[in-house]
Write an enzyme that holds these catalytic residues in place. Structure first.
Site, PDB file in Angstrom:
ATOM      1  N   ARG A  47      30.193  15.657  33.639  1.00  0.00           N
ATOM      2  CA  ARG A  47      29.973  14.881  32.555  1.00  0.00           C
ATOM      3  C   ARG A  47      31.803  14.220  32.221  1.00  0.00           C
ATOM      4  O   ARG A  47      31.261  13.495  31.400  1.00  0.00           O
ATOM      5  CB  ARG A  47      29.742  15.101  30.965  1.00  0.00           C
ATOM      6  CG  ARG A  47      29.842  14.514  29.825  1.00  0.00           C
ATOM      7  CD  ARG A  47      29.053  14.925  29.064  1.00  0.00           C
ATOM      8  NE  ARG A  47      29.107  16.548  28.117  1.00  0.00           N
ATOM      9  CZ  ARG A  47      30.664  17.045  27.579  1.00  0.00           C
ATOM     10  NH1 ARG A  47      31.282  16.041  27.254  1.00  0.00           N
ATOM     11  NH2 ARG A  47      30.216  18.422  27.342  1.00  0.00           N
ATOM     12  N   TYR A  78      24.093 -11.484  27.105  1.00  0.00           N
ATOM     13  CA  TYR A  78      22.965 -10.386  27.583  1.00  0.00           C
ATOM     14  C   TYR A  78      21.921 -10.438  26.169  1.00  0.00           C
ATOM     15  O   TYR A  78      22.535  -9.494  25.543  1.00  0.00           O
ATOM     16  CB  TYR A  78      23.032  -9.988  28.503  1.00  0.00           C
ATOM     17  CG  TYR A  78      22.318  -8.572  29.259  1.00  0.00           C
ATOM     18  CD1 TYR A  78      21.400  -9.408  29.637  1.00  0.00           C
ATOM     19  CD2 TYR A  78      22.051  -8.054  28.499  1.00  0.00           C
ATOM     20  CE1 TYR A  78      20.746  -8.404  30.440  1.00  0.00           C
ATOM     21  CE2 TYR A  78      21.336  -6.846  28.884  1.00  0.00           C
ATOM     22  CZ  TYR A  78      20.491  -7.239  29.647  1.00  0.00           C
ATOM     23  OH  TYR A  78      19.394  -6.130  30.177  1.00  0.00           O
ATOM     24  N   ASP A 132      31.547  -9.612  30.307  1.00  0.00           N
ATOM     25  CA  ASP A 132      31.162  -9.005  31.719  1.00  0.00           C
ATOM     26  C   ASP A 132      30.904  -9.942  32.922  1.00  0.00           C
ATOM     27  O   ASP A 132      30.544 -11.093  32.220  1.00  0.00           O
ATOM     28  CB  ASP A 132      29.256  -9.623  30.728  1.00  0.00           C
ATOM     29  CG  ASP A 132      28.080  -8.722  31.174  1.00  0.00           C
ATOM     30  OD1 ASP A 132      28.618  -8.302  32.198  1.00  0.00           O
ATOM     31  OD2 ASP A 132      27.841  -8.345  30.866  1.00  0.00           O
ATOM     32  N   LYS A 170      23.010  -5.435  38.986  1.00  0.00           N
ATOM     33  CA  LYS A 170      22.160  -6.568  39.506  1.00  0.00           C
ATOM     34  C   LYS A 170      22.990  -6.572  40.629  1.00  0.00           C
ATOM     35  O   LYS A 170      22.436  -5.086  41.918  1.00  0.00           O
ATOM     36  CB  LYS A 170      23.141  -7.212  38.866  1.00  0.00           C
ATOM     37  CG  LYS A 170      22.495  -7.087  37.589  1.00  0.00           C
ATOM     38  CD  LYS A 170      21.509  -7.266  37.196  1.00  0.00           C
ATOM     39  CE  LYS A 170      21.022  -6.755  35.202  1.00  0.00           C
ATOM     40  NZ  LYS A 170      21.708  -7.113  34.909  1.00  0.00           N
TER      41      LYS A 170
END
Ligand SMILES: *Cc1c(COP(=O)(O)O)cnc(C)c1O
Length: 415
Positions: A68, A121, A203, A228
């Site tokens: 983690r 988005y 972004d 993407k």
């Protein structure tokens, strides 16, 4: 190495030592939750660094503790991702949304103000407008064509100008392809900065990491949905955040407590994708230009929103020339007609897939007004130009003649 190599030359090897993995030429998948310490003293030293109980000694790396916190596949991936944007450090996540929300939660507190570009988005839009206000965070939006003076005035009128902590931007805007000047965003953030600097967060999913490098224009953090272009094969969900060592250390601290880091398998898949990132994106951009040129004057097409179609001499063109190295691979095709015509077109495609997402090897088409942007309210859709006749096309690496054939036959199906 004596020569400074380009990122594309380093994507196969950077940050990986075969001798640590039996000479394997590729990094194994370190499918492990935890790591054995060589001694109790070594474990103690790792935790001191991980919990910030002391500064790292010269040259000391954070040892492997627990997946983690860190894992070799993620560390190699983070090192490689820094190369394209020339960032000091990176953090990877199990999705683009987790990269975004972790950055927002780390750097915003009750009473703060965030300024964001429009449209953004859908997932980010919801989080900023509906989740952040539950934590008393103030939100103001601005449009790509608003002037610097107008934006400054808007912030001053908000009553919390002294609490501006973040300017959050997406450029080009999705799906309209409007461009935003990042240096303008930097100036606005600096204008309102107190002792604590207001961050500019970009972004860069639509153009990165090859065609736009926001850190060069004053951004503090760059965020990706690695689902993407970076992943590029429509088979993995992932995200990343890049910036200075100091900022990324804070992001990783929040990531440790939210537990939304990427897993080793995701990390390994992205390492594989990064090897072909540049050639994929170049071919996609080349195909998009080809498709645009063939269909731009088609009688069923009203207009195409495309960075390569921005008229010289306009302010948008100035931003394009300054900030971008390519027109990218996204076409916003505005058909003559409305939803009926757009649906007929989408339902008639044979090679191009009808699906949301973008930046993949296969071309994808979708209808923003009823799909990715279905949650945007009616007035805003009109204001931002998300028309019923708009079809968004993400161009892939297929043979461009086949793509044009498919688009032309689908256009013929519109009555
Ligand atoms: C897809 C996307 C996201 C969200 O990323 P996920 O990997 O789906 O969580 C964020 N921003 C942009 C611009 C995107 O296209």
């Amino acid at each position: 190495m004596s020569k400074k190599m380009s990122p594309e030359s380093l994507m196969m090897s950077y940050g990986y030592k075969p001798s640590l993995s039996e000479g394997a030429i590729k990094s194994p998948i370190f499918q492990t939750s935890t790591f054995a310490f060589e001694s109790a003293e070594a474990g103690k030293a790792f935790f001191e660094v991980a919990y910030g109980l002391r500064e790292k000694n010269e040259g000391e790396e954070l040892g492997l503790i627990y997946s983690r916190l860190n894992n070799p596949d993620l560390e190699i991936l983070e090192n490689r991702l820094t190369l394209w944007d020339e960032a000091e450090d990176a953090a990877v996540f199990e999705s683009g949304m987790s990269a975004i929300t972790t950055a927002l939660l780390q750097f915003l507190s009750p009473g703060d103000l965030i300024l964001h570009s429009n449209p953004i988005y859908g997932g980010t839009d919801h989080f900023i407008k509906h989740v952040l206000p539950r934590f008393q965070i103030n939100v103001i939006g601005f449009d790509p064509l608003e002037s610097e003076e107008d934006i400054i005035q808007k912030i001053e009128a908000s009553g919390c100008a002294d609490r501006l902590k973040m300017v959050y931007v997406e450029t080009p805007a999705n799906p309209t392809n409007h461009l935003i000047d990042l240096e303008l965003c930097r100036r606005v953030a600096d204008y309102f900065s107190k002792e604590e600097k207001a961050l500019v967060v970009v972004d860069n999913t639509y153009m990165g990491p090859i065609w736009q490098h926001p850190l060069k224009f004053g951004a503090d953090l760059v965020i990706y949905s690695a689902t993407k272009y970076i992943g590029g094969h429509s088979d993995v969900i992932a995200g990343a955040c890049l910036g200075s060592k100091e900022h990324i250390a804070k992001i990783k601290e929040m990531r440790t407590f939210l537990g939304n880091m990427a897993g080793p398998w995701t990390g390994w898949l992205l390492l594989r994708s990064l090897e072909t990132l540049k050639i994929r994106m170049e071919k996609q951009a080349e195909n998009a230009a080809y498709v645009f040129n063939v269909i731009k004057d088609h009688p069923k097409v009203e207009r195409i929103g495309y960075l390569g179609a921005i008229k010289e001499g306009t302010p948008q063109y100035e931003i394009f020339k300054k900030q971008y190295t390519s027109a990218g691979a996204m076409l916003s095709i505005i058909l003559k007609g409305g939803e009926k015509e757009a649906f007929k077109f989408l339902n008639s495609l044979k090679l191009i897939k009808l699906a949301v997402s973008l930046g993949s090897t296969e071309s994808l088409a979708q209808h923003p007004a009823s799909m990715t942007h279905a949650g945007v309210d009616h007035d805003e859709k009109i204001k931002f130009g998300i028309k019923d006749s708009l079809v968004r096309l993400s161009v892939g690496v297929e043979n461009p003649a086949d793509l044009v054939w498919d688009i032309e036959q689908a256009l013929e199906h519109i009555e």
